[in-house]
Design a protein around this motif. Structure first.
Motif, PDB file in Angstrom:
ATOM      1  N   LEU A 184     118.777   5.045  13.827  1.00 12.29           N
ATOM      2  CA  LEU A 184     117.924   5.893  14.462  1.00 12.29           C
ATOM      3  C   LEU A 184     116.668   5.434  14.179  1.00 12.29           C
ATOM      4  CD1 LEU A 184     120.064   8.910  13.317  1.00 12.29           C
ATOM      5  CD2 LEU A 184     119.797   7.925  15.480  1.00 12.29           C
ATOM      6  N   GLU A 185     116.262   5.033  12.754  1.00 14.10           N
ATOM      7  CA  GLU A 185     114.956   4.535  12.478  1.00 14.10           C
ATOM      8  C   GLU A 185     114.246   3.674  13.442  1.00 14.10           C
ATOM      9  OE1 GLU A 185     115.484   6.326   7.905  1.00 14.10           O
ATOM     10  OE2 GLU A 185     115.152   4.338   8.211  1.00 14.10           O
ATOM     11  N   ALA A 186     115.251   2.732  13.618  1.00  8.81           N
ATOM     12  CA  ALA A 186     114.709   1.199  14.433  1.00  8.81           C
ATOM     13  C   ALA A 186     114.483   1.875  15.883  1.00  8.81           C
ATOM     14  CB  ALA A 186     115.919   0.364  14.219  1.00  8.81           C
ATOM     15  N   ILE A 187     115.132   2.574  16.275  1.00  3.88           N
ATOM     16  CA  ILE A 187     115.100   3.244  17.590  1.00  3.88           C
ATOM     17  C   ILE A 187     113.592   3.619  17.690  1.00  3.88           C
ATOM     18  CG2 ILE A 187     115.415   5.162  19.302  1.00  3.88           C
ATOM     19  CD1 ILE A 187     118.499   4.622  18.709  1.00  3.88           C
ATOM     20  N   MET A 188     113.095   4.302  16.805  1.00  6.29           N
ATOM     21  CA  MET A 188     111.807   5.055  16.741  1.00  6.29           C
ATOM     22  C   MET A 188     110.688   4.012  16.428  1.00  6.29           C
ATOM     23  SD  MET A 188     112.697   7.880  17.656  1.00  6.29           S
ATOM     24  CE  MET A 188     111.018   8.741  17.680  1.00  6.29           C
ATOM     25  N   LEU A 189     110.995   3.023  15.813  1.00  4.97           N
ATOM     26  CA  LEU A 189     109.992   1.774  15.929  1.00  4.97           C
ATOM     27  C   LEU A 189     109.668   1.640  17.405  1.00  4.97           C
ATOM     28  CD1 LEU A 189     108.309  -0.377  14.447  1.00  4.97           C
ATOM     29  CD2 LEU A 189     110.300  -1.801  14.639  1.00  4.97           C
ATOM     30  N   VAL A 190     110.719   1.479  18.217  1.00  2.99           N
ATOM     31  CA  VAL A 190     110.245   1.138  19.773  1.00  2.99           C
ATOM     32  C   VAL A 190     109.676   2.193  20.278  1.00  2.99           C
ATOM     33  CG1 VAL A 190     111.479   0.440  21.794  1.00  2.99           C
ATOM     34  CG2 VAL A 190     112.278  -0.466  19.680  1.00  2.99           C
ATOM     35  N   VAL A 191     110.024   3.126  20.167  1.00  6.58           N
ATOM     36  CA  VAL A 191     109.457   4.542  21.004  1.00  6.58           C
ATOM     37  C   VAL A 191     108.059   4.550  20.526  1.00  6.58           C
ATOM     38  CG1 VAL A 191     109.554   6.935  21.235  1.00  6.58           C
ATOM     39  CG2 VAL A 191     111.733   5.494  21.243  1.00  6.58           C
ATOM     40  N   MET A 192     107.928   4.930  19.269  1.00  7.47           N
ATOM     41  CA  MET A 192     106.442   5.019  18.544  1.00  7.47           C
ATOM     42  C   MET A 192     105.618   3.783  18.980  1.00  7.47           C
ATOM     43  SD  MET A 192     107.554   6.697  14.976  1.00  7.47           S
ATOM     44  CE  MET A 192     105.803   6.977  14.409  1.00  7.47           C
ATOM     45  N   GLY A 193     106.048   2.611  19.303  1.00  6.47           N
ATOM     46  CA  GLY A 193     105.387   1.475  19.835  1.00  6.47           C
ATOM     47  C   GLY A 193     104.659   1.782  21.146  1.00  6.47           C
ATOM     48  N   LEU A 194     105.872   2.231  21.948  1.00  3.29           N
ATOM     49  CA  LEU A 194     105.392   2.681  23.365  1.00  3.29           C
ATOM     50  C   LEU A 194     104.471   3.575  23.390  1.00  3.29           C
ATOM     51  CD1 LEU A 194     109.033   2.703  24.952  1.00  3.29           C
ATOM     52  CD2 LEU A 194     107.234   1.048  25.367  1.00  3.29           C
ATOM     53  N   GLN A 195     104.529   4.769  22.482  1.00  2.93           N
ATOM     54  CA  GLN A 195     103.642   5.893  22.544  1.00  2.93           C
ATOM     55  C   GLN A 195     102.124   5.387  22.451  1.00  2.93           C
ATOM     56  OE1 GLN A 195     105.425   8.120  23.693  1.00  2.93           O
ATOM     57  NE2 GLN A 195     106.483   9.324  22.173  1.00  2.93           N
ATOM     58  N   VAL A 196     101.848   4.295  21.342  1.00  2.57           N
ATOM     59  CA  VAL A 196     100.609   4.101  21.207  1.00  2.57           C
ATOM     60  C   VAL A 196     100.216   2.943  22.112  1.00  2.57           C
ATOM     61  CG1 VAL A 196     100.760   4.591  18.631  1.00  2.57           C
ATOM     62  CG2 VAL A 196     101.298   2.268  19.464  1.00  2.57           C
ATOM     63  N   SER A 197     100.937   2.271  22.980  1.00  2.00           N
ATOM     64  CA  SER A 197     100.440   1.102  23.834  1.00  2.00           C
ATOM     65  C   SER A 197      99.680   1.404  25.041  1.00  2.00           C
ATOM     66  CB  SER A 197     101.678   0.602  24.284  1.00  2.00           C
ATOM     67  OG  SER A 197     101.606  -0.683  25.194  1.00  2.00           O
ATOM     68  N   PRO A 198      98.435   1.046  25.052  1.00  2.00           N
ATOM     69  CA  PRO A 198      97.827   1.284  26.458  1.00  2.00           C
ATOM     70  C   PRO A 198      98.471   0.726  27.683  1.00  2.00           C
ATOM     71  CG  PRO A 198      96.775  -0.478  24.841  1.00  2.00           C
ATOM     72  CD  PRO A 198      97.814   0.011  24.495  1.00  2.00           C
ATOM     73  N   GLU A 199      99.505   0.004  27.737  1.00  2.00           N
ATOM     74  CA  GLU A 199     100.121  -0.601  28.781  1.00  2.00           C
ATOM     75  C   GLU A 199     101.379   0.445  29.178  1.00  2.00           C
ATOM     76  OE1 GLU A 199     101.846  -4.251  27.860  1.00  2.00           O
ATOM     77  OE2 GLU A 199     100.063  -5.114  27.103  1.00  2.00           O
ATOM     78  N   HIS A 200     101.263   1.501  28.463  1.00  2.00           N
ATOM     79  CA  HIS A 200     102.465   2.537  28.896  1.00  2.00           C
ATOM     80  C   HIS A 200     101.877   3.904  29.086  1.00  2.00           C
ATOM     81  CE1 HIS A 200     105.772  -0.241  28.661  1.00  2.00           C
ATOM     82  NE2 HIS A 200     105.145  -0.978  27.509  1.00  2.00           N
ATOM     83  N   GLN A 201     101.129   4.019  29.987  1.00  2.00           N
ATOM     84  CA  GLN A 201     100.054   5.343  30.192  1.00  2.00           C
ATOM     85  C   GLN A 201     100.992   6.676  30.097  1.00  2.00           C
ATOM     86  OE1 GLN A 201      96.964   4.777  32.964  1.00  2.00           O
ATOM     87  NE2 GLN A 201      96.256   2.994  32.265  1.00  2.00           N
ATOM     88  N   HIS A 202     102.090   6.628  30.790  1.00  2.00           N
ATOM     89  CA  HIS A 202     102.851   7.665  30.838  1.00  2.00           C
ATOM     90  C   HIS A 202     103.495   8.144  29.450  1.00  2.00           C
ATOM     91  CE1 HIS A 202     102.142   7.740  35.126  1.00  2.00           C
ATOM     92  NE2 HIS A 202     102.299   6.458  35.344  1.00  2.00           N
ATOM     93  N   PHE A 203     103.508   7.462  28.644  1.00  2.00           N
ATOM     94  CA  PHE A 203     104.271   7.894  27.292  1.00  2.00           C
ATOM     95  C   PHE A 203     103.265   8.508  26.714  1.00  2.00           C
ATOM     96  CE2 PHE A 203     107.203   4.169  28.504  1.00  2.00           C
ATOM     97  CZ  PHE A 203     108.408   4.745  28.417  1.00  2.00           C
ATOM     98  N   ASN A 204     103.784   9.298  25.727  1.00  2.00           N
ATOM     99  CA  ASN A 204     102.595  10.110  24.978  1.00  2.00           C
ATOM    100  C   ASN A 204     103.274  10.819  23.808  1.00  2.00           C
ATOM    101  OD1 ASN A 204     103.497  12.967  26.014  1.00  2.00           O
ATOM    102  ND2 ASN A 204     102.667  12.020  27.860  1.00  2.00           N
ATOM    103  N   TRP A 205     102.967  11.329  22.815  1.00  2.00           N
ATOM    104  CA  TRP A 205     103.498  12.138  21.783  1.00  2.00           C
ATOM    105  C   TRP A 205     104.397  13.325  22.340  1.00  2.00           C
ATOM    106  CZ3 TRP A 205     104.299   8.886  17.977  1.00  2.00           C
ATOM    107  CH2 TRP A 205     103.221   8.108  17.861  1.00  2.00           C
ATOM    108  N   ASP A 206     104.428  13.860  23.407  1.00  2.00           N
ATOM    109  CA  ASP A 206     105.210  14.986  24.019  1.00  2.00           C
ATOM    110  C   ASP A 206     106.373  14.470  24.651  1.00  2.00           C
ATOM    111  OD1 ASP A 206     103.267  16.764  23.297  1.00  2.00           O
ATOM    112  OD2 ASP A 206     102.238  16.674  25.258  1.00  2.00           O
ATOM    113  N   THR A 207     106.992  13.152  24.495  1.00  2.00           N
ATOM    114  CA  THR A 207     108.177  12.879  25.068  1.00  2.00           C
ATOM    115  C   THR A 207     109.426  13.043  23.943  1.00  2.00           C
ATOM    116  OG1 THR A 207     107.696  10.772  23.971  1.00  2.00           O
ATOM    117  CG2 THR A 207     107.146  10.976  26.336  1.00  2.00           C
TER     118      THR A 207
END
Length: 213
Positions: A184-207
């Motif tokens: 569960l914690e490792a999954i969030m390493l991936v998800v939080m990396g997506l949230q802060v990446s400028p390459e994924h503009q549609h990801f944000n902290w409201d997901t």
């Protein structure tokens, strides 16, 4: 009705408190910043009380609503007040300077560290680490409910956390023993990396994470 204690007074503490109050469960907020904690309690309205970390804990379920690095001291300050309670570790041990690694040692998790610190004095459950504050406060994303993934070695403790999650309009999913917190914690390493990446503009902290159907 289950009495809930939340250690912390930040965004996740607010979101958890609102979720618990939605389910008609009284909430006690204990924070280090007195004025901030008081303002939070006043904003929550009926059903919420407050104090400082180290004060007597009243909740049968205790949420550690703080960064992973602060959990150790919070447990020490809470002392014997945690005896016999269900303690929920919501933290994600992600290195926020890079969002590229976990700060826990390989083969363990933040939740397992919490369990070792408590030395059997309380049942530890991993839950709510996959829900971000804004969406947890709303209880949904795009009209869809949130899933709450729950790991723990005590079936009774997991049932208690599942019950308050369901009362808040969320879907609890039991993922197994406490060691599943590693995934569960490792999954969030991936998800939080997506949230802060400028390459994924549609990801944000409201997901949020959800399994369909």
């Amino acid at each position: 009705m289950t009495n809930i204690s939340i250690l912390g007074s930040g965004h996740m503490a607010r979101a958890l408190a609102k979720a618990m109050l939605r389910g008609n469960n009284p909430v006690q907020i204990l924070g280090r910043d007195g004025p901030k904690t008081r303002d939070l309690v006043e904003s929550l309205g009926p059903g919420a009380t407050g104090g400082v970390i180290g004060a007597g804990i009243t909740g049968a379920i205790v949420f550690l609503a703080m960064p992973h690095k602060d959990v150790h001291n919070a447990i020490l300050e809470a002392g014997d007040s945690l005896e016999g309670r269900v303690v929920v570790d919501i933290s994600n041990p992600v290195d926020v300077s890079t969002f590229d690694r976990l700060t826990t040692e390989p083969g363990t998790s933040a939740a397992e560290e919490t369990a070792r610190l408590l030395e059997g004095r309380a049942d530890v459950v991993k839950a709510f680490n996959t829900t971000f504050a804004a969406t947890l406060e709303d209880g949904q994303v795009g009209g869809q409910h949130l899933d709450v993934f729950i790991a723990g070695d005590s079936e009774q403790a997991k049932e208690k956390v599942s019950a308050v999650a369901a009362a808040a309009g969320l879907r609890p999913i039991d993922v197994g023993p406490l060691r599943r917190a590693r995934e569960l914690e490792a999954i969030m390493l991936v998800v939080m990396g997506l949230q802060v990446s400028p390459e994924h503009q549609h990801f944000n902290w409201d997901t949020a994470l959800r399994i369909f159907p």
